[in-house]
Design a protein around this motif. Structure first.
Motif, PDB file in Angstrom:
ATOM      1  N   SER A 234      42.198  37.404  36.887  1.00  0.00           N
ATOM      2  CA  SER A 234      41.102  37.681  38.759  1.00  0.00           C
ATOM      3  C   SER A 234      42.287  37.777  40.226  1.00  0.00           C
ATOM      4  CB  SER A 234      40.109  37.489  38.384  1.00  0.00           C
ATOM      5  OG  SER A 234      39.754  36.782  38.620  1.00  0.00           O
ATOM      6  N   LEU A 235      41.762  38.411  40.549  1.00  0.00           N
ATOM      7  CA  LEU A 235      41.536  37.740  42.125  1.00  0.00           C
ATOM      8  C   LEU A 235      41.704  36.271  42.503  1.00  0.00           C
ATOM      9  CD1 LEU A 235      41.129  40.946  44.287  1.00  0.00           C
ATOM     10  CD2 LEU A 235      43.008  40.192  43.930  1.00  0.00           C
ATOM     11  N   VAL A 236      40.650  35.958  41.841  1.00  0.00           N
ATOM     12  CA  VAL A 236      40.503  34.686  41.746  1.00  0.00           C
ATOM     13  C   VAL A 236      41.356  33.948  41.533  1.00  0.00           C
ATOM     14  CG1 VAL A 236      38.552  32.286  40.806  1.00  0.00           C
ATOM     15  CG2 VAL A 236      37.850  34.627  41.120  1.00  0.00           C
ATOM     16  N   ASP A 237      42.379  34.013  40.147  1.00  0.00           N
ATOM     17  CA  ASP A 237      43.596  33.369  39.944  1.00  0.00           C
ATOM     18  C   ASP A 237      44.203  33.069  40.966  1.00  0.00           C
ATOM     19  OD1 ASP A 237      42.640  32.141  37.111  1.00  0.00           O
ATOM     20  OD2 ASP A 237      42.103  34.711  36.992  1.00  0.00           O
ATOM     21  N   LEU A 238      44.438  34.436  41.850  1.00  0.00           N
ATOM     22  CA  LEU A 238      45.603  35.182  42.483  1.00  0.00           C
ATOM     23  C   LEU A 238      45.265  34.299  44.238  1.00  0.00           C
ATOM     24  CD1 LEU A 238      47.823  37.470  43.751  1.00  0.00           C
ATOM     25  CD2 LEU A 238      45.751  37.679  45.519  1.00  0.00           C
ATOM     26  N   VAL A 239      43.953  33.878  44.385  1.00  0.00           N
ATOM     27  CA  VAL A 239      44.004  33.043  45.495  1.00  0.00           C
ATOM     28  C   VAL A 239      43.086  31.596  45.578  1.00  0.00           C
ATOM     29  CG1 VAL A 239      41.290  32.461  47.062  1.00  0.00           C
ATOM     30  CG2 VAL A 239      41.806  34.820  46.283  1.00  0.00           C
ATOM     31  N   GLU A 240      43.440  31.175  44.028  1.00  0.00           N
ATOM     32  CA  GLU A 240      43.991  29.847  44.145  1.00  0.00           C
ATOM     33  C   GLU A 240      44.870  29.274  42.888  1.00  0.00           C
ATOM     34  OE1 GLU A 240      40.533  28.540  41.130  1.00  0.00           O
ATOM     35  OE2 GLU A 240      39.227  29.196  42.637  1.00  0.00           O
ATOM     36  N   GLY A 241      46.025  30.484  43.594  1.00  0.00           N
ATOM     37  CA  GLY A 241      47.553  30.421  43.143  1.00  0.00           C
ATOM     38  C   GLY A 241      47.968  30.013  41.774  1.00  0.00           C
ATOM     39  N   ARG A 242      47.327  30.387  40.848  1.00  0.00           N
ATOM     40  CA  ARG A 242      47.391  30.901  39.419  1.00  0.00           C
ATOM     41  C   ARG A 242      48.181  32.102  38.866  1.00  0.00           C
ATOM     42  NH1 ARG A 242      42.879  28.168  39.649  1.00  0.00           N
ATOM     43  NH2 ARG A 242      41.440  30.061  38.921  1.00  0.00           N
ATOM     44  N   ALA A 243      48.407  33.060  39.193  1.00  0.00           N
ATOM     45  CA  ALA A 243      48.989  34.415  39.711  1.00  0.00           C
ATOM     46  C   ALA A 243      49.534  34.900  40.017  1.00  0.00           C
ATOM     47  CB  ALA A 243      47.520  35.197  38.317  1.00  0.00           C
ATOM     48  N   SER A 244      50.363  36.015  39.954  1.00  0.00           N
ATOM     49  CA  SER A 244      50.511  36.526  40.914  1.00  0.00           C
ATOM     50  C   SER A 244      50.071  38.258  40.480  1.00  0.00           C
ATOM     51  CB  SER A 244      52.669  36.983  40.894  1.00  0.00           C
ATOM     52  OG  SER A 244      52.445  37.828  39.319  1.00  0.00           O
ATOM     53  N   ALA A 245      50.052  38.626  41.887  1.00  0.00           N
ATOM     54  CA  ALA A 245      49.379  40.069  41.757  1.00  0.00           C
ATOM     55  C   ALA A 245      49.705  40.829  40.934  1.00  0.00           C
ATOM     56  CB  ALA A 245      49.720  40.751  43.346  1.00  0.00           C
ATOM     57  N   ARG A 246      50.802  41.454  40.781  1.00  0.00           N
ATOM     58  CA  ARG A 246      51.099  41.727  39.189  1.00  0.00           C
ATOM     59  C   ARG A 246      50.812  41.080  37.874  1.00  0.00           C
ATOM     60  NH1 ARG A 246      53.752  46.261  40.502  1.00  0.00           N
ATOM     61  NH2 ARG A 246      54.855  45.832  42.739  1.00  0.00           N
ATOM     62  N   ASP A 247      50.805  40.023  37.849  1.00  0.00           N
ATOM     63  CA  ASP A 247      49.654  39.563  36.432  1.00  0.00           C
ATOM     64  C   ASP A 247      48.770  40.147  36.607  1.00  0.00           C
ATOM     65  OD1 ASP A 247      51.999  38.482  36.662  1.00  0.00           O
ATOM     66  OD2 ASP A 247      50.936  36.308  37.788  1.00  0.00           O
ATOM     67  N   LEU A 248      47.655  40.161  37.628  1.00  0.00           N
ATOM     68  CA  LEU A 248      45.825  40.929  37.470  1.00  0.00           C
ATOM     69  C   LEU A 248      46.026  42.115  37.048  1.00  0.00           C
ATOM     70  CD1 LEU A 248      45.226  39.279  41.202  1.00  0.00           C
ATOM     71  CD2 LEU A 248      45.432  38.539  38.953  1.00  0.00           C
ATOM     72  N   VAL A 249      47.354  42.837  37.286  1.00  0.00           N
ATOM     73  CA  VAL A 249      46.785  44.570  36.859  1.00  0.00           C
ATOM     74  C   VAL A 249      46.436  44.734  35.884  1.00  0.00           C
ATOM     75  CG1 VAL A 249      47.594  47.041  37.014  1.00  0.00           C
ATOM     76  CG2 VAL A 249      48.586  45.084  38.569  1.00  0.00           C
ATOM     77  N   ALA A 250      45.092  44.993  35.347  1.00  0.00           N
ATOM     78  CA  ALA A 250      44.484  45.866  34.276  1.00  0.00           C
ATOM     79  C   ALA A 250      44.682  47.044  34.245  1.00  0.00           C
ATOM     80  CB  ALA A 250      43.273  45.225  34.602  1.00  0.00           C
ATOM     81  N   ILE A 251      45.082  47.788  32.670  1.00  0.00           N
ATOM     82  CA  ILE A 251      45.476  48.722  32.998  1.00  0.00           C
ATOM     83  C   ILE A 251      44.032  49.871  31.700  1.00  0.00           C
ATOM     84  CG2 ILE A 251      46.435  50.636  31.248  1.00  0.00           C
ATOM     85  CD1 ILE A 251      49.162  49.111  31.701  1.00  0.00           C
ATOM     86  N   CYS A 252      42.744  50.244  32.206  1.00  0.00           N
ATOM     87  CA  CYS A 252      41.594  51.162  32.099  1.00  0.00           C
ATOM     88  C   CYS A 252      41.992  51.977  31.997  1.00  0.00           C
ATOM     89  CB  CYS A 252      40.946  51.114  33.694  1.00  0.00           C
ATOM     90  SG  CYS A 252      41.038  49.467  34.000  1.00  0.00           S
ATOM     91  N   ALA A 253      42.655  53.091  32.004  1.00  0.00           N
ATOM     92  CA  ALA A 253      43.027  54.764  31.510  1.00  0.00           C
ATOM     93  C   ALA A 253      44.413  55.009  32.130  1.00  0.00           C
ATOM     94  CB  ALA A 253      41.703  55.091  32.121  1.00  0.00           C
ATOM     95  N   GLN A 254      44.766  56.172  31.499  1.00  0.00           N
ATOM     96  CA  GLN A 254      46.210  56.796  32.340  1.00  0.00           C
ATOM     97  C   GLN A 254      45.942  57.275  33.386  1.00  0.00           C
ATOM     98  OE1 GLN A 254      47.070  59.890  30.412  1.00  0.00           O
ATOM     99  NE2 GLN A 254      48.665  60.475  31.155  1.00  0.00           N
TER     100      GLN A 254
END
Ligand SMILES: Nc1ncnc2c1ncn2[C@@H]1O[C@H](COP(=O)(O)OP(=O)(O)OP(=O)(O)O)[C@@H](O)[C@H]1O
Ligand SMILES: [Mg+2]
Length: 299
Positions: free
Chosen positions: A90-110
């Motif tokens: 989640s954005l928490v991982d981004l804020v805390e430096g554990r993930a990049s923006a693209r790591d976070l994107v969750a596909i919900c539907a088409q």
């Protein structure tokens, strides 16, 4: 501004409210820029229906466009529940430096993706300016891939929530008929226009029991805003109090998808049509990410 006078107006029985068109957004550029549109769904008071409105609007827009929902309720988000996904990051991982923006994107539907907020992580609810700048960077990196970015804002009038609304091209305030929700919507708007005099917010009355009630409530809010902030706040319409909403929340699905014939879904589709008519015909923008990055330093 006199709070007591404003509160009195919010208690008034007023005249009927009609949807009024807003002027063109000043955020649009004549030259090259981003074609991505952004809308922040905010409220002031918690629990007014921001997330259910966002989930259904996103689902409708995604029928023909690519949509990114940004769950801005950092640490306590639930937009992922309403789309029935369980993202690991989640954005928490981004804020805390554990993930990049693209790591976070969750596909919900088409055509519908989500930047999740993370849940059960209280220490990130209020971001430092550099943390908000990191979120801005992530949005800026991703938004080009989408036609719409919908920001599902957290409750309250914190600096970061107001910055997100100010950075968005449009803000849709969701209020209920409760005087507490109206008062908080007014407070949010007041802080928003102080922050960004050029923003063009509008609002919707959610959980109304009749058109008459919605019209009366809308006019109370519009009257207070006209009188004390010297602005017209367009009302885009109203959404009924409908048990279908609770059923869809429990089914973890947007109402327009799960119960498309419900009163709420019918009204939401009308709201979306009005919003799109009103926001149509705009040119390129500098982008939500870039605007948020500029505002982050002032939070
Ligand atoms: N039109 C409606 N009819 C019936 N129930 C509704 C309606 N809108 C919202 N609700 C109920 O209110 C609850 C809260 O809605 P939602 O989570 O969208 O609010 P929110 O403004 O996003 O809250 P928060 O401030 O906590 O983020 C929903 O789970 C649903 O049960
Ligand atoms: Mg919410």
């Amino acid at each position: 501004m006199n709070w007591d006078q404003a509160r009195r107006i919010l208690h008034w029985d007023g005249r009927r409210a009609d949807a009024a068109p807003a002027g063109p957004s000043r955020r649009r550029l004549a030259g090259p820029g981003l074609a991505t549109r952004s809308l922040c769904i905010a409220s002031g008071k918690g629990g007014t229906g921001k997330s259910v409105v966002t989930a259904s609007l996103a689902s409708l827009f995604a029928a023909t466009r690519r949509v990114l929902v940004v769950d801005a309720d950092l640490g306590v988000g639930n937009a992922h529940i309403l789309q029935d996904v369980a993202p690991e990051r989640s954005l928490v991982d981004l804020v805390e430096g554990r993930a990049s923006a693209r790591d976070l994107v969750a596909i919900c539907a088409q055509n519908l993706d989500l930047l999740p907020a993370g849940s059960g992580v209280s220490h990130v609810a209020a971001l430092e300016p550099w943390e908000l700048a990191r979120v801005a960077g992530a949005i800026g990196e991703l938004e080009r891939d989408y036609d719409w970015v919908l920001v599902d804002a957290g409750a309250g009038i914190s600096a970061q929530t107001v910055a997100l609304a100010a950075a968005s091209e449009r803000t849709l305030l969701v209020t209920t008929p409760d005087v507490t929700a109206l008062t908080d919507a007014y407070a949010f708007l007041k802080v928003l226009v102080q922050r960004d005099a050029g923003s063009a917010p509008c609002f919707v009355v959610n959980r109304a029991t009749s058109a008459g009630e919605a019209a009366e409530v809308a006019e109370r809010l519009r009257g207070a805003v006209r009188k004390f902030l010297g602005r017209d706040l367009p009302c885009l319409g109203w959404l009924p109090d409908d048990r279908a909403v609770t059923r869809c929340v429990n089914a973890r699905a947007p109402v327009v998808r799960h119960e498309p014939d419900s009163e709420f879904a019918v009204a939401l589709r009308e709201l979306a049509r009005r919003f799109e008519r009103e926001a149509a015909g705009c040119g390129p923008t500098i982008g939500l990410g870039q605007r948020l990055a500029r505002l982050a330093g002032d939070t």
